[in-house]
Design a protein around this motif. Structure first.
Motif, short mmCIF file in Angstrom:
data_model
loop_
_atom_site.label_atom_id
_atom_site.label_comp_id
_atom_site.label_asym_id
_atom_site.label_seq_id
_atom_site.Cartn_x
_atom_site.Cartn_y
_atom_site.Cartn_z
N SER A 148 0.84 -1.20 0.00
CA SER A 148 0.00 0.00 0.00
C SER A 148 0.87 1.25 0.00
O SER A 148 0.54 2.26 -0.63
CB SER A 148 -0.91 0.02 1.23
N CYS A 149 2.00 1.18 0.71
CA CYS A 149 2.91 2.34 0.76
C CYS A 149 3.39 2.71 -0.64
O CYS A 149 3.41 3.89 -1.02
CB CYS A 149 4.09 2.07 1.69
N ALA A 150 3.75 1.68 -1.41
CA ALA A 150 4.25 1.93 -2.77
C ALA A 150 3.11 2.40 -3.68
O ALA A 150 3.30 3.23 -4.56
CB ALA A 150 4.89 0.67 -3.33
N THR A 151 1.92 1.88 -3.44
CA THR A 151 0.76 2.25 -4.27
C THR A 151 0.42 3.73 -4.11
O THR A 151 0.11 4.41 -5.08
CB THR A 151 -0.47 1.40 -3.88
N TYR A 152 0.49 4.23 -2.86
CA TYR A 152 0.00 5.58 -2.60
C TYR A 152 1.10 6.63 -2.48
O TYR A 152 0.78 7.82 -2.41
CB TYR A 152 -0.89 5.59 -1.35
N CYS A 153 2.36 6.23 -2.45
CA CYS A 153 3.42 7.23 -2.29
C CYS A 153 3.32 8.27 -3.41
O CYS A 153 3.43 7.93 -4.59
CB CYS A 153 4.81 6.59 -2.34
N PRO A 154 3.11 9.55 -3.08
CA PRO A 154 2.96 10.54 -4.14
C PRO A 154 4.24 10.77 -4.93
O PRO A 154 4.19 11.26 -6.06
CB PRO A 154 2.53 11.81 -3.38
N ASN A 155 5.38 10.44 -4.34
CA ASN A 155 6.65 10.62 -5.05
C ASN A 155 7.09 9.35 -5.77
O ASN A 155 8.24 9.24 -6.19
CB ASN A 155 7.76 11.06 -4.07
N LEU A 156 6.18 8.39 -5.86
CA LEU A 156 6.41 7.14 -6.58
C LEU A 156 7.61 6.36 -6.03
O LEU A 156 8.31 5.67 -6.78
CB LEU A 156 6.59 7.40 -8.09
N LEU A 157 7.85 6.49 -4.73
CA LEU A 157 8.88 5.65 -4.10
C LEU A 157 8.28 4.28 -3.81
O LEU A 157 7.07 4.10 -3.85
CB LEU A 157 9.37 6.28 -2.79
N ASN A 158 9.16 3.34 -3.49
CA ASN A 158 8.70 1.99 -3.17
C ASN A 158 9.25 1.56 -1.81
O ASN A 158 10.24 0.82 -1.74
CB ASN A 158 9.13 1.01 -4.27
N PRO A 159 8.62 2.04 -0.73
CA PRO A 159 9.13 1.68 0.61
C PRO A 159 9.13 0.17 0.84
O PRO A 159 9.97 -0.34 1.59
CB PRO A 159 8.15 2.38 1.56
N THR A 160 8.19 -0.57 0.22
CA THR A 160 8.18 -2.02 0.39
C THR A 160 9.51 -2.63 -0.06
O THR A 160 10.05 -3.53 0.59
CB THR A 160 7.03 -2.66 -0.43
N ARG A 161 10.03 -2.12 -1.16
CA ARG A 161 11.32 -2.62 -1.66
C ARG A 161 12.44 -2.26 -0.68
O ARG A 161 13.33 -3.07 -0.43
CB ARG A 161 11.61 -2.02 -3.04
N SER A 162 12.38 -1.07 -0.11
CA SER A 162 13.39 -0.68 0.89
C SER A 162 13.31 -1.60 2.10
O SER A 162 14.33 -2.04 2.63
CB SER A 162 13.17 0.77 1.33
N ILE A 163 12.08 -1.89 2.54
CA ILE A 163 11.91 -2.75 3.72
C ILE A 163 12.41 -4.16 3.40
O ILE A 163 13.03 -4.81 4.25
CB ILE A 163 10.43 -2.76 4.18
N ALA A 164 12.18 -4.62 2.17
CA ALA A 164 12.69 -5.94 1.78
C ALA A 164 14.22 -5.95 1.85
O ALA A 164 14.82 -6.95 2.28
CB ALA A 164 12.21 -6.29 0.37
N GLY A 165 14.84 -4.85 1.44
CA GLY A 165 16.30 -4.75 1.54
C GLY A 165 16.75 -4.79 2.98
O GLY A 165 17.73 -5.46 3.33
N VAL A 166 16.02 -4.06 3.84
CA VAL A 166 16.35 -4.07 5.27
C VAL A 166 16.20 -5.49 5.83
O VAL A 166 17.04 -5.95 6.61
CB VAL A 166 15.44 -3.08 6.04
N LYS A 167 15.14 -6.18 5.42
CA LYS A 167 14.93 -7.55 5.91
C LYS A 167 16.13 -8.44 5.56
O LYS A 167 16.58 -9.23 6.39
CB LYS A 167 13.66 -8.14 5.28
N ARG A 168 16.63 -8.30 4.34
CA ARG A 168 17.78 -9.12 3.94
C ARG A 168 19.00 -8.80 4.80
O ARG A 168 19.67 -9.69 5.30
CB ARG A 168 18.11 -8.88 2.45
N ARG A 169 19.25 -7.51 5.02
CA ARG A 169 20.41 -7.11 5.84
C ARG A 169 20.26 -7.62 7.28
O ARG A 169 21.21 -8.09 7.89
CB ARG A 169 20.56 -5.59 5.86
#
Lengths: 252, 110
Positions: free
Chosen positions: A221-242
């Motif tokens: 939902s964060c990526a769907t509604y971010c007005p700046n077209l960011l993808n926080p889900t992808r960032s969180i996935a990166g954090v999960k890997r780290r």
């Protein structure tokens, strides 16, 4: 047609009106009040709210600053979806001549359309969202290659304007109010990828905590509604890997 | 139990289950297509250390995965204290494990 003074030009056509339901109240109680606002060309949702406050109901409370999508102050829930109102054209969201405007969810209402964003910003601090320098002004500037993997990952996430739209859109925040949320973790991800930062171990510990990244279900939902077209889900996935790698090494 | 441990347990158990699910489905199709009777299937699985280990691992992974998943859903829907959530997780794990282990024993014990 709209004249230079933003008032309709003289025509024989009857003025088209928009039926706007605005949430009025505070944290204790409230409800919707309906206003009729004249339709204008290139009218934004923020223009509509401003029209109501200046012409129909001066007690209406809302928040805005820059009006050009820079400051992140004017987030509201428009027809059930979180949006930045200054850059949301009314024509894109009006449904059957009607518009519903509410405060952002997941934050305590202060009055009408203004919410208390303190917990949202506190979580940025909690997630170690501030850069911790490791050098002084006397040291050489560290060269960061623009095409390095880390720099590209940080670039993809760095244009956040702190509007709270993703935080409002996140179901996990609604279910678990302690969850740091997409904006704070997205910000931390930019710093996780900053080789100059000196707080990596502490940051990963917070991101690995019970309030951290493992709460995210990747609903996007964060990526769907971010007005700046960011993808926080992808960032969180990166954090999960780290965090997973750090956990397997016994570092968190 | 920390949220991260539960998260990791669920992901690792999922990774274990992926090949096992495909092998299990393949075996079902093989048994049905081949027209094996229940006696013929049990004749092959009883006394087999391989099938005991295969389904023993499967049941363990399912129990971990299911318990972690249900814990997450319940704690998001209902406000639970950590101790209560831990008890619930262990309880669901035990329930699933005992039920699954009974089936594994019935199918693989000679």
């Amino acid at each position: 047609m709209v004249g230079a003074n933003n008032k309709p030009e003289e025509t024989d056509q009857p003025e088209v009106m928009i039926e706007v339901s605005v949430w009025r109240g505070d944290a204790e109680a409230g409800g919707f009040r309906t206003y009729h606002v004249p339709s204008r060309q290139s009218q934004t949702v923020l223009d509509i709210v401003t029209y109501i406050q200046r012409n129909l109901d001066p007690e209406l409370t809302y928040r805005f600053a820059c009006r050009v999508g820079m400051c992140g102050s004017c987030g509201m829930t428009v027809n059930g979806k979180p949006r930045w109102t200054c850059r949301t054209h009314a024509s894109q969201v009006i449904s059957n001549g009607k518009l519903t405007i509410e405060p952002l969810r997941n934050m305590t209402k202060v009055k009408d359309l203004a919410v208390d964003m303190t917990p949202f910003f506190d979580k940025w601090v909690e997630a170690k969202g501030a850069f911790v320098p490791t050098k002084t002004r006397h040291d050489e500037i560290e060269a960061i290659k623009p095409d390095s993997k880390e720099r590209r990952a940080a670039d993809a996430a760095v244009e956040c304007i702190n509007c709270g739209v993703c935080y409002s859109a996140c179901d996990v925040v609604a279910w678990k109010p302690d969850y740091l949320g997409p904006a704070a973790i997205n910000r931390s991800w930019t710093l996780v990828n900053d080789p100059r930062d000196g707080a990596q171990a502490e940051r990963l510990k917070v991101l690995a905590s019970d309030a951290g990244c493992s709460n995210c279900h990747s609903h996007q939902s964060c990526a769907t509604y971010c007005p700046n077209l960011l993808n926080p889900t992808r960032s969180i996935a990166g954090v999960k890997r780290r965090v997973m790698v750090a956990a397997l090494k016994g570092e968190v | 139990m920390t949220a991260l441990r539960i998260y990791m347990a669920q992901r690792i158990s999922a990774m274990i289950m992926v090949p096992l699910v495909f092998m299990h489905l393949g075996m079902i199709i093989y048994a049905v297509q081949g027209g094996l009777s229940a006696e013929e299937i049990l004749g092959r699985t009883r006394g087999s250390i391989f099938w005991a280990c295969f389904y023993g691992l499967f049941v363990t992974a399912v129990s971990v995965h299911g318990a972690a998943g249900i814990r997450v859903i319940v704690t998001e829907m209902v406000s639970l204290r950590k101790g209560t959530a831990d008890l619930l997780t262990y309880g669901i794990f035990l329930l699933l494990f005992v039920m699954g282990a009974r089936a594994v024993v019935a199918v693989t014990m000679p």
